[in-house]
Design an enzyme around this catalytic site. Structure first.
Site, PDB file in Angstrom:
ATOM      1  N   LYS A  41       0.823  -1.219   0.000  1.00  0.00           N
ATOM      2  CA  LYS A  41       0.000   0.000   0.000  1.00  0.00           C
ATOM      3  C   LYS A  41       0.851   1.260   0.000  1.00  0.00           C
ATOM      4  CE  LYS A  41      -0.729  -0.145   5.028  1.00  0.00           C
ATOM      5  NZ  LYS A  41      -1.737  -0.229   6.093  1.00  0.00           N
ATOM      6  N   ARG A  61      -8.858  -2.305  16.583  1.00  0.00           N
ATOM      7  CA  ARG A  61      -9.199  -1.909  15.232  1.00  0.00           C
ATOM      8  C   ARG A  61     -10.122  -3.020  14.719  1.00  0.00           C
ATOM      9  NH1 ARG A  61      -4.987  -0.436  10.389  1.00  0.00           N
ATOM     10  NH2 ARG A  61      -5.304  -2.650   9.949  1.00  0.00           N
TER      11      ARG A  61
END
Length: 356
Positions: A34, A129
């Site tokens: 990413k 998360r």
């Protein structure tokens, strides 16, 4: 003109070190790409190294990878948005999941596209998360186990990314216990325990990794050689796979403190100045990068005789003090970068990207 430089020999060196460590312990792994924001030139460098598995959070990046090499395995490493289901099935071979209704939609769409889609079930292990809560895991697994066109290939967890909770041997043992419980209850085999990310590499090197953890996804260690426990470079690895070069477009001796009524600057801040700087001058340079490209706090100056003062949208102001290095307009200033610095630069269309 500013440009970002990738040193392919340093990238190769870090890659080979990681590949050696993982091979020794029989661990499969993929590269988290990413950071590269779908840049095909840089992605091709990873393919040239022999990377067979790419992990990313952006579908457009996975599409770019598949366009370069349709045979590599692509992994979408966040729970898919329902409006993106069709493209997730199209461009990702595997996805991370935590929601039954989403997985049901993946199952339906995979059937339409005549595919079997692999999923990794993410488990909450303390960083808060993504992840299924542990006491709901068995019921969750029972609901997804027999969905058509879906193959459950692993259990995983994510630590450190949100609240900085570090991985530990105990947390990873707990992840492995979840695997054992599920396999015993449902009489199945789960191939992967994906408990490894860059932050877990130090546990691997200290031989504190449970043997059942057999899958890693690694980005930061590959690109920066960083031990995230100690915030230091791992011995033998390069921390400067990337370097940023900005051109000096102005250089004058100016007062160190501005003059006039002060309001807020374009970034919404109001800079302050040490009392001892009043009445003094220094050489101030403007470099052709700005907030549109990168937050200055993620830039690391390699010249100790410089300081970063402030940035506006397109310009970065540096203090050269007495300019002992005799810089002039047109010269380049070199920066090392932190992870978020490279991410910002890669996401900027205004900075050239080169490979050397």
């Amino acid at each position: 003109m500013a440009y970002l430089k990738l040193y392919k020999n340093k990238l190769q060196h870090n890659y080979q070190m990681l590949a050696g460590w993982f091979a020794t312990q029989g661990i499969e792994w993929g590269v988290v790409s990413k950071l590269l924001c779908g840049n095909k030139t840089y992605l091709q460098e990873l393919l040239n190294l022999g990377v067979k598995e790419f992990h990313d959070t952006r579908i457009s990046n996975l599409k770019a990878i598949k366009q370069l090499n349709a045979d590599v395995q692509t992994v979408y490493i966040k729970p898919p948005a329902k409006r993106s289901i069709a493209n997730v099935i199209k461009y990702a071979d595997v996805s991370f999941n935590t929601d039954y209704s989403t997985i049901k939609m993946l199952s339906d769409e995979a059937g339409k596209q005549h595919k079997t889609h692999k999923i990794i079930v993410m488990i909450e292990m303390g960083d808060l998360r993504e992840g299924v809560v542990g006491d709901q895991l068995m019921d969750f697994y029972a609901k997804i186990l027999h969905l058509p066109n879906i193959s459950i290939v692993g259990l995983g967890t994510n630590l450190n990314c949100l609240n900085g909770i570090m991985p530990s041997e105990d947390k990873l043992i707990q992840l492995c216990l979840y695997k054992q419980l599920i396999e015993a209850k449902f009489n199945i085999h789960i191939p992967w325990v994906s408990g490894g990310t860059s932050v877990t590499v130090p546990l691997l090197l200290k031989k504190q990794l449970p043997k059942q953890v057999n899958h890693f996804r690694v980005g930061e260690v590959l690109f920066f050689g960083l031990d995230l426990f100690r915030n230091k470079t791992i011995e033998g690895m390069y921390d400067d796979v990337f370097e940023l070069y900005g051109e000096i477009i102005e250089l004058y001796e100016k007062p160190k403190v501005p003059n006039g009524e002060q309001g807020f600057n374009v970034a919404g801040g109001k800079p302050s100045y040490p009392t001892e700087d009043y009445g003094k001058k220094s050489y101030r340079a403007i470099v052709d990068i700005g907030l549109l490209d990168c937050n200055p706090k993620y830039l690391i100056l390699e010249d100790d005789d410089m300081d970063i003062i402030e940035a506006s949208s397109d310009m970065l102001v540096l203090d050269f003090h007495q300019n002992k290095q005799n810089y002039k307009v047109g010269d380049l200033v070199k920066f090392k970068l932190k992870y978020m610095g490279v991410l910002g630069i890669m996401n900027s269309n205004y900075v050239d990207k080169v490979v050397v």
